[in-house]
Design an enzyme around this catalytic site. Sequence first.
Site: not given
Length: 256
Positions: A129, A184, A11, A107-109, A7
Amino acid sequence: MLLAIDCGNTNTVFSIWDGRSFIATWRTATEWQRTADQYYVWLTTLMKYQDIEVEITEIIISSTVPRVVFNLRVFADRYFDTRPLVVGKDGCKLPVDVRVDEGTQVGPDRLVNTVAGHDIFGGDLIVVDFGTATTFDVVDTDGAYIGGVIAPGVNLSLEALHQAAAALPHVDISKPQAVIGTNTVACMQSGVFWGYIGLIKEICARIKAERGREMKVISTGGLAPLFQQSEALFDDFNDELTMHGLVVINSYNRSE
């Protein structure tokens, strides 16, 4: 069968591991209000659509959004009669050390990517990442997580430009045809694309210089292949790095 759930801020990814490979992967928007019942209906509908009939007996969760963990725990308990492992929580051990300042919450990720990177590529790594934030995680020779760098994500930077400057439109990131933009949109795309090329090269070079050794640079996340187009920034790319790390952590804990 193992259900691995990653999680993120944007996403949430669900993948089913059959012991040899991921047989299915699905993504949904991360919404902390989503209930356990909604997760179950969504998942089983997709499984039925793809004719996947398996018995899920183990669940592992990595979440950078603490508010979703409760409902995912309920989802695991109510519908699969299993207590999930949650990376970063008591009861979930890591096969690598975490060497950061005392009291620091990692962070766990980032921990999961470290485990996966070391398992696949060995030590002395920089894992880049491309998520909501662009993170650089440094993996020591023995696989330990020893810190890293957090920078704004690519899409977050584009969105900030759009929101903070009324005259600037919302644009998608892509490799510009030239550095000098003649409109632009092209100017914004050039600034973000080449700005991130410079950011990645400089941060990785400084990490290597600070460590005083050669290090492999591994990328993951949807935008990594885009940045690899123009420069040899990464030694390898692995789109399933986080999910692989969840499998390794689950196996490590179940065998304890």
